[in-house]
Enzyme design. Structure first.
Site, PDB file in Angstrom:
ATOM      1  N   GLU A  64       0.954  -1.221  -0.095  1.00 22.06           N
ATOM      2  CA  GLU A  64      -0.158   0.107  -0.013  1.00 22.06           C
ATOM      3  C   GLU A  64       0.803   1.012   0.101  1.00 22.06           C
ATOM      4  O   GLU A  64       1.567   1.699   1.023  1.00 22.06           O
ATOM      5  CB  GLU A  64      -1.063   0.028   0.965  1.00 22.06           C
ATOM      6  CG  GLU A  64      -1.939   1.032   1.183  1.00 22.06           C
ATOM      7  CD  GLU A  64      -2.881   1.063   2.450  1.00 22.06           C
ATOM      8  OE1 GLU A  64      -3.490   1.949   2.569  1.00 22.06           O
ATOM      9  OE2 GLU A  64      -2.881   0.201   3.149  1.00 22.06           O
ATOM     10  N   ASP A  75      -6.164   9.181   8.596  1.00 28.99           N
ATOM     11  CA  ASP A  75      -4.736   8.645   9.256  1.00 28.99           C
ATOM     12  C   ASP A  75      -4.451   9.320  10.321  1.00 28.99           C
ATOM     13  O   ASP A  75      -5.050  10.246  10.734  1.00 28.99           O
ATOM     14  CB  ASP A  75      -3.756   9.105   8.286  1.00 28.99           C
ATOM     15  CG  ASP A  75      -3.606   8.406   6.869  1.00 28.99           C
ATOM     16  OD1 ASP A  75      -3.702   7.325   6.913  1.00 28.99           O
ATOM     17  OD2 ASP A  75      -3.552   9.114   5.950  1.00 28.99           O
ATOM     18  N   TYR A 190     -11.664  -3.833   1.935  1.00 24.38           N
ATOM     19  CA  TYR A 190     -10.605  -3.314   3.056  1.00 24.38           C
ATOM     20  C   TYR A 190     -11.674  -3.397   4.326  1.00 24.38           C
ATOM     21  O   TYR A 190     -12.641  -2.374   4.236  1.00 24.38           O
ATOM     22  CB  TYR A 190     -10.150  -2.179   2.750  1.00 24.38           C
ATOM     23  CG  TYR A 190      -8.990  -1.630   3.370  1.00 24.38           C
ATOM     24  CD1 TYR A 190      -9.060  -1.553   4.975  1.00 24.38           C
ATOM     25  CD2 TYR A 190      -7.802  -0.985   3.069  1.00 24.38           C
ATOM     26  CE1 TYR A 190      -8.165  -0.836   5.853  1.00 24.38           C
ATOM     27  CE2 TYR A 190      -6.921  -0.709   3.794  1.00 24.38           C
ATOM     28  CZ  TYR A 190      -6.885  -0.481   5.338  1.00 24.38           C
ATOM     29  OH  TYR A 190      -5.768  -0.100   5.836  1.00 24.38           O
TER      30      TYR A 190
END
Length: 280
Positions: A64, A75, A190
């Site tokens: 990734e 994040d 995911y």
């Protein structure tokens, strides 16, 4: 030179096929593909390329590859600080694509997934970005801030280029959202293991087994599941490998990349994580 002329064709097999092959190769009871995350340009441009190559040697199956962005909503502090440092070092979206081609030229053969927020893709031009990503050696795209309902154009261009475009689901996703993620994902889906942003955690949530089971029931599909967020040790990777086809690790490796001898630190941790994911 046009956008389409800048990046040479580097591979014949489709990106989607390469990702599917990597996941099938590692698939098995108690075994999963190891997918490390690393942001391009961190801690420096040259070091980021060296670190990806080191992880390739240490047992990574799929990468990734982070494209730094100024507003990385998904994040946590570790990756936010790293991508900000990369941006301050001058790394751009186009430069990240070039680095993909450089990794291929350096001998990295594992599939590469670009982890990019949608704003830089939109500013680059969606069609041009997908084309250039494929031409420069990327096999898939992860776009965490683009829900499936709004991804029709991007999905169409990815289908034409045969790039994987996984969607995301979380512990708070409804059955309908799980079905939507499964229906629109290509390559894998995911699973964000925790509510919140990225970052190393002390343990793997106990509810993940039931969550994966629920997804399989609601989505009625055998598409591979890759789990990320919060995984930082070999034993945690091993636990994830019992229930999923892929183990994604980011913050722990980015923390290791801050060490004075970052190549050794990242290689050592990557070996541990790969062994856990692979059932060693």
């Amino acid at each position: 030179m046009t956008l389409y002329q800048e990046f040479p064709v580097l591979k014949a097999q489709t990106g989607l096929g390469r990702i599917q092959e990597a996941l099938q190769h590692r698939g098995g009871k108690g075994k999963a593909a190891f997918m490390p995350y690393h942001p391009m340009g961190f801690p420096t441009r040259a070091k980021s390329l060296q670190l990806v190559q080191a992880m390739a040697r240490a047992g990574a199956d799929i990468f990734e590859i982070g494209f730094p962005f100024s507003d990385p909503l998904a994040d946590g502090p570790t990756i936010q600080a790293a991508t900000q440092q990369a941006l301050e070092g001058g790394v751009t979206t186009r430069d990240c694509l070039r680095m993909g081609a450089e990794l291929r030229s350096a001998g990295v053969t594992q599939p590469l997934c670009a982890m990019a927020y949608f704003n830089p893709i939109y500013n680059y031009g969606v069609e041009a970005f997908v084309h250039d990503a494929a031409q420069s050696g990327f096999d898939g795209l992860l776009v965490p801030d683009l829900p499936p309902e709004e991804a029709r154009d991007l999905a169409g261009w990815c289908q034409e280029a045969q790039l994987a475009l996984p969607c995301f689901f979380t512990p708070t996703s409804s059955p309908e959202r799980m079905q939507l993620a499964a229906r629109h994902s290509t390559g894998f889906v995911y699973l964000v293991s925790v509510s919140g942003t990225t970052g190393a955690r002390a343990s793997v949530p106990a509810y993940l087994h039931d969550l994966v089971t629920q997804f399989r029931v609601y989505a009625d599909t055998l598409i591979p599941i890759c789990i990320g967020f919060g995984i930082s040790t070999g034993p945690q990777a091993s636990a994830i490998a019992q229930i999923a086809e892929g183990v994604i690790v980011g913050s722990a490796l980015v923390n290791a990349a801050r060490q004075p001898d970052c190549l050794t630190a990242v290689s050592t941790l990557a070996h541990e994580l790969a062994a856990g994911a692979h059932g060693g």
